[in-house]
Write an enzyme that holds these catalytic residues in place. Structure first.
Site, PDB file in Angstrom:
ATOM      1  N   GLY A  34     -22.226 -81.689  -7.557  1.00  0.00           N
ATOM      2  CA  GLY A  34     -22.633 -80.330  -7.919  1.00  0.00           C
ATOM      3  C   GLY A  34     -21.479 -79.517  -8.475  1.00  0.00           C
ATOM      4  O   GLY A  34     -20.305 -79.891  -8.355  1.00  0.00           O
ATOM      5  N   GLY A  83     -23.207 -84.942  -4.864  1.00  0.00           N
ATOM      6  CA  GLY A  83     -24.606 -84.838  -5.274  1.00  0.00           C
ATOM      7  C   GLY A  83     -25.128 -86.067  -5.979  1.00  0.00           C
ATOM      8  O   GLY A  83     -26.341 -86.290  -6.024  1.00  0.00           O
ATOM      9  N   GLU A 106     -15.731 -84.339   0.158  1.00  0.00           N
ATOM     10  CA  GLU A 106     -15.854 -82.903   0.433  1.00  0.00           C
ATOM     11  C   GLU A 106     -14.841 -82.341   1.427  1.00  0.00           C
ATOM     12  O   GLU A 106     -14.482 -81.159   1.344  1.00  0.00           O
ATOM     13  CB  GLU A 106     -17.279 -82.582   0.912  1.00  0.00           C
ATOM     14  N   ASP A 114     -22.738 -83.429   2.236  1.00  0.00           N
ATOM     15  CA  ASP A 114     -24.089 -82.885   2.412  1.00  0.00           C
ATOM     16  C   ASP A 114     -25.092 -83.789   1.704  1.00  0.00           C
ATOM     17  O   ASP A 114     -25.004 -84.992   1.796  1.00  0.00           O
ATOM     18  CB  ASP A 114     -24.151 -81.429   1.938  1.00  0.00           C
TER      19      ASP A 114
END
Length: 301
Positions: A34, A83, A106, A114
């Site tokens: 992302g 992502g 991350e 995530d």
């Protein structure tokens, strides 16, 4: 992009399709993740609702792919991070070439893995998921196949045949079609040589114990891995450890909901703003974390 993906998947759900193929037109990457810089800009401008809308939409797409009525095939020829795993790993078929690189980096930018990572990482063999989630370690095609992030391998020169083969598959299963272009990765897995240490160190019951086991080991791998862990945001490591530990008992929907709640807090944190600055904005690779690790009290800051 995630809004458009959601719209297209909703439209295609009603069609009679042989399969849905997720591919990239970029020679370097399947999906590098992302736009985290935009999320940081939202934080600095207090546009929190925009970030929440992005994550909520992205996570709905992840959940949709996991329960899609048509076979979903991700063709991963290049970088697949963050992502990108959300667009691939939740589907039943993930084809990799030798150019494939998987990572969830991350914790190095003050965030946490995530897109449902708290669901799929704990379900990888042994303590591999905790290792990948905390360190952001990159794995290639052989490693991805070994641990289950990928399901099939294809040489790059044959991967281009996959769309047409799927289109004309008739009564054959998707697995049969993908086996037509199968082969073996050029490079062997490097994880296998360290599986014992990974499972021992990252299977510990706490972050402090993970660090303690790494520090107690005399191997170059353990020394380098401890140095990697110590470069990450202490707060991100704590959030990641908690999400992955709890994720083993949660459904995908529950994991995505927990990640959305965590994201509301983490994206407003000083570590997130600083981590993204250091890695993606100024690119000096020298974040100054607001949180700190203390062996007796865990993480503070």
């Amino acid at each position: 992009m995630v809004r458009r993906l959601e719209e297209v998947l909703a439209e295609w759900r009603k069609r009679d399709l042989t399969a849905v193929l997720i591919d990239s037109t970029d020679a370097r990457a399947f999906c590098a993740g992302g736009d985290i810089r935009a999320i940081r800009e939202n934080t600095l401008a207090a546009r929190y609702a925009e970030s929440e809308e992005f994550f909520a939409t992205e996570y709905r797409v992840n959940a949709t792919l996991a329960a899609y009525p048509h076979p979903v095939v991700a063709l991963i020829d290049g970088v697949c991070m963050g992502g990108g795993l959300g667009l691939s790993v939740h589907g039943p078929f993930r084809v990799v070439t030798d150019a494939a690189v998987f990572a969830m980096p991350e914790t190095g930018i003050g965030f946490f893995p995530d897109i449902g990572a708290s669901h799929f990482l704990p379900r990888l063999p042994g303590a591999i998921g905790m290792y990948l989630g905390l360190t952001g370690h990159r794995v290639g095609a052989a490693e991805a196949l070994e641990v289950g992030l990928a399901t099939h391998y294809s040489p790059a020169e044959k991967a281009g045949q996959i769309p047409e083969l799927l289109r004309e598959r008739g009564e054959r299963s998707v697995d049969e079609v993908l086996r037509q272009v199968a082969g073996a990765p050029d490079r062997p897995s490097e994880l296998a040589a360290h599986r014992g240490e990974i499972d021992h160190c990252f299977g510990a019951a706490s972050l402090a114990e993970i660090r303690g086991r790494l520090a107690a080991s005399a191997t170059p791998w353990a020394r380098d891995t401890l140095a990697t862990v110590d470069r990450m945001s202490p707060a991100s490591l704590a959030v990641t450890f908690d999400l992955l530990t709890r994720g083993r008992e949660r459904s995908l929907a529950e994991c995505l909901d927990a990640e959305l709640r965590a994201g509301r807090v983490v994206t407003r944190s000083a570590d997130f703003v600083e981590g993204v600055r250091a890695v993606l904005v100024d690119k000096d690779k020298s974040p100054r974390w607001a949180s700190e690790y203390t062996s007796d009290k865990g993480v503070r800051g």
